[in-house]
Design a protein around this motif. Structure first.
Motif: not given
Length: 852
Positions: A751-758
């Motif tokens: 899985q690749t969990l995306e949502g944070h920045f940076p």
């Protein structure tokens, strides 16, 4: 130019002509070496020898070493088919690079190994050999296994020596590195550099009696490394009993990697024929030596002996030695063996019978009953000691260790040469002819009359070692006088003179004998008295011997062995000795006499060891020891689940594994090309995961240091890694703003969990493995479903970077720490902020829940 190779300079003569010029060149080449050339060659050889001398090599490991010169080889016309099968394997193109010959005790494995080593040595194709032997000192363990093989390879293959010496020069600490590093740097890399024009396509490595080494974990590592050493240059012939750790090691190898042969499954007709030929040859030699009748012993008797051997070559060899010792009474001794020919039993029972015959015959029938009892007791003490020694000793030193007169020891041993290797040279080491005799002696169920109580024998040896050290150890035992004298200044000859071999044995082995005896040590008794009087002298001696690590391990073992409830004062003393030795380890190793100076001066005032000196502190502080080896900042450390190892990651691009008890460096894991930011053990302690600024996550075998997986996918620095509670998954957080989940077995990205920045600063699994929590520079904490990658909660409240996150043990709460100087508690199910813990005046760098 050839001129440069031969270091020749000849003037150019015009009109000389080619033929005359070549003749003049030949004359120059044939001249004796100039002083300059000779000096340069000598210097090169000297440099090579010095480099090789830096590698520790096990005495008696090689098949043709001095101690093994009387070991037998297969007689002509015996083992014909088996030897041919082994040679066909070694000389062929078979991809199976390991040949495992296994068989029960006494079936002739070592003789076959000796024969194979000799065959390939004569063909100049023997790379190296290592013959293990329990209680044989350096050859009873694998501490010098790979370094010994490297030294032999350098000596046996001249074209390889330069590459091995380069490896030693490049890694001066290679002898203290992991088995994997030693095998790679000293053996595999040099072999890979041999040109294709070398005289041989492959070299033989002969390893005998691996079962004689009793550390199961090391056996597993050795077998794993040999299986992984995929080089066409090396074929490994290995013998052992079919013990469980070795069988398990081979079961884990693919069948395509090894060929097996079970020695005791050879048809009895073939075995019996070989034993018949063996007996015929050896008894024929005895017949000629003692002028016996021409037809002695005859085919009928030989057949009887073959039957009694029950397929065991060690029985036949022991019988022949026993008969030969009888000299002019050889015929009578043969009759003794033949008595009870009708006896039917197992191979072990037949072997017991021949051992019993040898022992009984060593006690003269003319002795009175009381004398027989005394002689039998002396025999048991001497034989029992030889059987349980951790390294062999000459007869004279054995006598000193067990406090029996040298004459009595010599007289006793002289009658037992059928079962003991008793060198004519008084400095030669005493050895059992075969390990099966040790089994016979120490097993009460086999023949009680000569049974040696193993625990009692260890107790006697422990007491003898303590007494010997008490009589000989003293301050500045090497007579160096200056407190700053370096251990490296003491030459070997001086050390052997000042610290006699029997004293060195006592220093290294007394604690092991005490433990094996099973007897408890008490306050004010022998062990306590010795430590109170001689602890510093003992540690000093170990420092001169280069055995400080062994001494610390002995103290740790003693601390675990002594019961604080039964011996509180002794236990307290040992605890303080542990702290003292660990804290002062560098001084003991390098300048042993500082034990009496700075080590005592800087010990705490209330230290039991310090006693008489004023100190700078009242108690030991919290620091047990300092682990040194990294060459740049250390970013994170972690304990293994069992607490026995420590792992560290550093800006020097390496991961290191350490022994938590002694501080010894176990492995250096190299592969990352940039700073290592975080490391962690798997829940079972068998693997290590590391994340690096090189954008990769790596998985390692914690036992061998092998790189298992490189997990690639992140496009920026990896800041955090963690195993799932079941060890099946790995989670990582990166400066590329993502959290990634990986399959720990295959390295597959799940899985690749995306949502944070940076940047993602830290990640962790929930205790049940169903959720992942992450913290970021975006001031947020996020919760994710580990199976689907779905974002479950976004926990908002921090006003600056979130640096640390963790689940509570029950998984119901999450704690986070931030650069906003606060710690926050959250409900993991709803994302509700439960508490804000304020009080810090700067960034929060670490948070954790208590176990409850």
């Amino acid at each position: 130019s050839l001129f440069g190779i031969f270091d020749i300079q000849i003037p150019l003569l015009y009109s000389e002509g080619g033929e005359k010029a070549l003749k003049r060149l030949q004359e120059e080449i044939n001249k004796p070496l100039t002083d300059k050339v000779f000096k340069r060659l000598c210097e090169e050889v000297d440099i090579s020898l010095k480099e090789l001398d830096r590698l520790p090599s096990a005495a008696g490991a090689a098949f043709n070493s001095f101690d093994r010169q009387q070991d037998p080889t297969c007689l002509p016309d015996t083992r014909v088919d088996l030897l041919q099968e082994i040679c066909d394997w070694a000389d062929g193109e078979d991809g199976r690079r390991i040949f495992w010959l296994n068989g029960l005790a006494g079936t002739g494995k070592s003789t076959i190994a000796q024969t194979i080593a000799q065959i390939y040595y004569k063909e100049e194709r023997l790379g190296a050999s290592f013959f293990f032997s329990r209680g044989g000192g350096d050859v009873s363990h694998a501490g010098k296994f790979f370094t010994s093989i490297a030294v032999q390879l350098a000596n046996n293959i001249p074209s390889l020596r330069h590459y091995i010496c380069d490896a030693i020069s490049n890694r001066k600490d290679i002898a203290s590195q992991s088995f994997r590093d030693q095998l790679s740097q000293l053996i595999l890399v040099p072999l890979s550099k041999l040109g294709s024009g070398s005289s041989s396509s492959s070299y033989m490595l002969v390893i005998d009696a691996l079962d004689e080494y009793d550390k199961d974990e090391h056996i597993r590592i050795i077998l794993q490394l040999l299986a992984e050493a995929r080089t066409a240059r090396l074929r490994v012939f290995l013998t052992s009993r079919p013990e469980i750790p070795i069988r398990h090691g081979f079961y884990q190898m693919p069948d395509a990697e090894h060929q097996d042969f079970v020695l005791h499954n050879i048809p009895p007709t073939i075995i019996n024929n070989d034993i018949f030929l063996f007996l015929e040859y050896n008894l024929g030699t005895i017949r000629q030596e003692w002028g016996l009748r021409a037809n002695w012993p005859g085919e009928v008797v030989l057949r009887q002996l073959v039957h009694k051997s029950s397929g065991l070559f060690i029985w036949a060899a022991t019988a022949c030695r026993f008969i030969n010792e009888g000299e002019e009474f050889a015929e009578d001794r043969l009759d003794e063996i033949l008595e009870g020919t009708g006896f039917e039993g197992t191979p072990e029972q037949y072997l017991d019978q021949i051992y019993l015959t040898v022992l009984k015959s060593s006690i003269p029938t003319t002795f009175r009953p009381s004398e027989k009892v005394r002689l039998c007791a002396r025999q048991r003490r001497i034989l029992g000691t030889i059987a349980i020694l951790f390294s062999p000793l000459p007869a004279a030193l054995l006598a000193k260790v067990i406090s029996i007169s040298g004459t009595q020891v010599t007289q006793t041993l002289g009658k037992l040469q059928a079962i003991l290797d008793v060198p004519k040279d008084v400095t030669g080491l005493l050895r059992l002819h075969h390990p099966s005799f040790r089994d016979f002696l120490l097993n009460k169920d086999r023949y009680g009359e000569f049974w040696v109580d193993k625990k009692e024998a260890h107790q006697i040896l422990a007491t003898s070692c303590i007494q010997l050290m008490s009589q000989t150890l003293k301050k500045d035992i090497c007579g160096m006088h200056a407190p700053g004298s370096q251990a490296s200044q003491v030459e070997s000859s001086r050390l052997q003179k000042c610290l006699l071999p029997e004293v060195q044995y006592a220093c290294l082995s007394w604690v092991q004998h005490l433990q094996q005896s099973g007897s408890q040590a008490y306050d004010g008794k022998e062990t306590h008295q010795f430590l109170q009087a001689y602890l510093l002298h003992w540690l000093e001696a170990l420092g001169w011997m280069g055995k400080t690590s062994e001494g610390i391990q002995a103290i740790l073992s003693l601390e675990a062995y002594i019961l604080a409830t039964k011996s509180p004062n002794l236990h307290a003393f040992i605890y303080d000795a542990k702290r003292f030795a660990l804290y002062n380890r560098p001084a003991i190793e390098q300048v042993p006499l500082q034990l009496y100076c700075s080590a005592l001066v800087f010990a705490p005032e209330n230290s039991v060891i310090r006693k008489k000196f004023k100190s700078l502190q009242a108690h030991w502080n919290a620091a047990l020891q300092t682990l040194e080896g990294h060459s740049d900042c250390v970013n994170l450390v972690a304990f293994s689940p069992d607490g026995k190892q420590v792992v560290s990651g550093s800006d020097d691009h390496t991961v290191r594994l350490w022994d938590a008890a002694t501080g010894t460096a176990l492995q250096t894991l190299e592969g990352h090309s940039d700073c290592v930011n975080l490391v962690a053990f798997s829940p079972d302690g068998k693997q290590v995961v590391s994340g690096s600024d090189d954008h990769t996550v790596r998985l390692w075998d914690a036992a061998t240091g092998t790189a298992l997986q490189t997990l690639e996918g992140h496009s920026d620095c990896v800041n955090s890694v963690a195993f799932s509670p079941d060890g099946k998954q790995v989670v990582s957080g990166s400066d590329d703003h993502t959290v990634r989940l990986w399959d720990a077995a295959t390295g597959t990205a799940l899985q690749t969990l995306e949502g944070h920045f940076p940047c993602v600063t830290l990640v962790a699994f929930s205790p049940d493995g169903k959720q992942v929590v992450s913290g970021s520079y975006d001031h947020m904490v996020r919760l994710w479903d580990a199976a689907t990658g779905t974002a479950l909660q976004t926990l908002e409240g921090h006003s600056h970077c979130v640096t640390l996150v963790a689940f509570s043990p029950d998984g119901k709460q999450v704690v986070s720490g931030s650069d906003d100087h606060t710690v926050r508690l959250w409900d993991a199910a709803t994302g509700t902020a439960l508490r804000t813990l304020e009080g810090h005046s700067d960034c929060v760098n670490s948070v954790a829940f208590s176990p409850d």
